[in-house]
Write a protein that holds these residues in place. Structure first.
Motif, mmCIF file in Angstrom:
data_model
loop_
_atom_site.group_PDB
_atom_site.id
_atom_site.type_symbol
_atom_site.label_atom_id
_atom_site.label_comp_id
_atom_site.label_asym_id
_atom_site.label_seq_id
_atom_site.Cartn_x
_atom_site.Cartn_y
_atom_site.Cartn_z
ATOM 1 N N ARG A 73 -71.471 9.039 12.782
ATOM 2 C CA ARG A 73 -72.777 9.659 12.568
ATOM 3 C C ARG A 73 -73.900 8.877 13.265
ATOM 4 N NH1 ARG A 73 -72.875 13.354 8.348
ATOM 5 N NH2 ARG A 73 -70.943 13.519 7.147
ATOM 6 N N GLY A 95 -74.762 7.776 18.287
ATOM 7 C CA GLY A 95 -74.894 9.080 18.937
ATOM 8 C C GLY A 95 -74.319 9.140 20.337
ATOM 9 N N LYS A 96 -74.608 8.148 21.158
ATOM 10 C CA LYS A 96 -74.142 8.171 22.543
ATOM 11 C C LYS A 96 -72.619 8.079 22.615
ATOM 12 C CE LYS A 96 -74.670 5.915 27.036
ATOM 13 N NZ LYS A 96 -75.344 4.830 27.802
ATOM 14 N N ARG A 145 -70.540 8.852 20.240
ATOM 15 C CA ARG A 145 -69.995 10.082 19.675
ATOM 16 C C ARG A 145 -69.997 11.206 20.716
ATOM 17 N NH1 ARG A 145 -73.650 11.002 16.049
ATOM 18 N NH2 ARG A 145 -74.800 12.521 17.300
ATOM 19 N N ARG A 146 -71.120 11.358 21.409
ATOM 20 C CA ARG A 146 -71.219 12.434 22.396
ATOM 21 C C ARG A 146 -70.214 12.245 23.539
ATOM 22 N NH1 ARG A 146 -76.663 11.647 21.036
ATOM 23 N NH2 ARG A 146 -76.990 10.231 22.809
ATOM 24 N N ASN A 147 -70.059 11.002 23.999
ATOM 25 C CA ASN A 147 -69.097 10.737 25.067
ATOM 26 C C ASN A 147 -67.667 11.017 24.606
ATOM 27 O OD1 ASN A 147 -71.142 9.963 26.805
ATOM 28 N ND2 ASN A 147 -70.883 7.768 26.401
ATOM 29 N N THR A 148 -67.380 10.646 23.362
ATOM 30 C CA THR A 148 -66.045 10.892 22.814
ATOM 31 C C THR A 148 -65.755 12.381 22.716
ATOM 32 O OG1 THR A 148 -66.197 8.837 21.532
ATOM 33 C CG2 THR A 148 -64.534 10.435 20.845
ATOM 34 N N VAL A 149 -66.708 13.124 22.187
ATOM 35 C CA VAL A 149 -66.536 14.581 22.060
ATOM 36 C C VAL A 149 -66.369 15.214 23.438
ATOM 37 C CG1 VAL A 149 -67.686 16.726 21.379
ATOM 38 C CG2 VAL A 149 -67.748 14.740 19.855
ATOM 39 N N THR A 150 -67.133 14.741 24.412
ATOM 40 C CA THR A 150 -67.016 15.276 25.776
ATOM 41 C C THR A 150 -65.636 15.015 26.351
ATOM 42 O OG1 THR A 150 -69.388 15.013 26.199
ATOM 43 C CG2 THR A 150 -67.939 15.126 28.121
ATOM 44 N N ARG A 182 -63.292 17.442 24.654
ATOM 45 C CA ARG A 182 -63.541 18.821 25.082
ATOM 46 C C ARG A 182 -62.999 19.065 26.496
ATOM 47 N NH1 ARG A 182 -68.659 19.059 23.999
ATOM 48 N NH2 ARG A 182 -68.367 20.030 21.954
ATOM 49 N N GLU A 195 -65.238 17.981 17.880
ATOM 50 C CA GLU A 195 -66.043 17.178 16.956
ATOM 51 C C GLU A 195 -65.197 16.672 15.789
ATOM 52 O OE1 GLU A 195 -68.670 19.563 19.426
ATOM 53 O OE2 GLU A 195 -66.935 20.093 18.179
#
Length: 307
Positions: free
Chosen positions: A48, A51-52, A54-59, A62, A82
């Motif tokens: 949570r 943020g950075k 998390r976003r890189n991991t989700v990318t 995906r 996610e």
């Protein structure tokens, strides 16, 4: 100026180490099951807050999802990128606590409680007398399962990179030299690897790292090209060593290290083709345990945009 900068850098590292020691003390006071559970909660919180990352991991998830969905063994119940990413953070939180316990000498129960499966594949490969190269990746708690192999079997030499901070290198070296294992550093590793293989020993290689272009080739991994070491393929071709996949996974409160049948090198002797076969073994693990692989790491870095 350079000396001053170096001193400040060392001071920063030492302060960071001191802060890490203070922060890890509560882990040492708790029973392993409680500490590991809290590590999972900390991982969920990090998902949570960071943020950075998390976003890189989700990318990363995906981008790899179309390839995963096309593979045998994919379970749609794995969820969205996610959801997979959140569980990945939870697993990393648990792994961090377990490694802390291991560093302070409190991880023996975790190591001894790890189950080894598929040992017949390793023993069959070892019978050939040419040495064994374990093909693995950053799966589950890769440190714990390596110690488990050293505890329950013959031990292996793990090929690793030196850390930028020398005290951290020494700490990891002391950790990895326990339970019958040893460390071979990637810089200048060839001679030691050949010596161990000639003695019918075992080598462990984490193949899912993005190597420098001078150290490997662009080989497909999860639907995209990634810089991949061809060292295992070249070693197997030169020495006749067996290429045996082995991966850890978390099952409830314990770990399992499972070995799989030996991978035969490409019949034409093409190291890139052999390396692709080895990448497929790692993909086969990820598709079945997507939240236990290191998605926070950019496996596809330094790859040209046209690839």
């Amino acid at each position: 100026m350079d000396t001053s900068l170096s001193l400040r850098k060392r001071l920063k590292w030492h302060l960071g180490v001191f802060a890490a020691i203070v922060a890890t003390l509560p882990v040492l006071l708790l029973p392993a099951p409680v500490a590991v559970a809290l590590g999972g909660a900390a991982g969920s919180l990090a998902f949570r807050l960071l943020g950075k990352v998390r976003r890189n991991t989700v990318t990363n998830i995906r981008n790899a999802l179309p390839a995963l969905q096309s593979m045998e063994g994919w379970d749609p119940a794995a969820g969205t990128p996610e959801e997979i990413a959140r569980r990945t953070f939870v697993n990393l939180g648990r792994t961090a606590v377990e490694i802390i316990k291991l560093c302070y000498g409190q991880g023996q129960g975790l190591v001894e409680g790890t189950e080894l499966r598929g040992m017949e594949h390793y023993l069959r490969a070892k019978e050939r007398g040419k040495g064994v190269i374990f093909i693995t990746g950053h799966c589950d708690n890769w440190e714990i399962v390596a110690h488990a192999f050293g505890t329950h079997s013959d031990g292996m030499a793990v090929v690793a990179r030196r850390q930028k901070y020398e005290p951290l290198t020494r700490l990891l070296e002391r950790l990895r030299n326990r339970h019958g294992n040893s460390v071979i550093y990637a810089d200048g590793a060839a001679r030691q690897i050949f010596f161990r293989l000639r003695k019918n020993g075992a080598i462990g290689l984490l193949m899912d790292q993005a190597v420098h272009p001078s150290e490997g080739e662009l080989v497909e991994f999860l639907g995209k090209k990634a810089w991949t070491t061809t060292m295992p393929a070249l070693l197997a071709a030169k020495t006749g060593a067996a290429l045996v996949p082995g991966f850890g996974r978390r099952e409830g409160n314990r770990h399992v290290l499972e070995f799989f049948p030996e991978i035969a090198p490409d019949p034409a002797g093409d190291p890139i083709a052999t390396t692709r076969l080895l990448n497929r073994a790692i993909e086969a693990y990820i598709v079945r345990h997507p939240d236990q692989w290191l998605w926070v790491y950019n496996r596809w870095k330094r790859v040209p945009a046209e690839q």
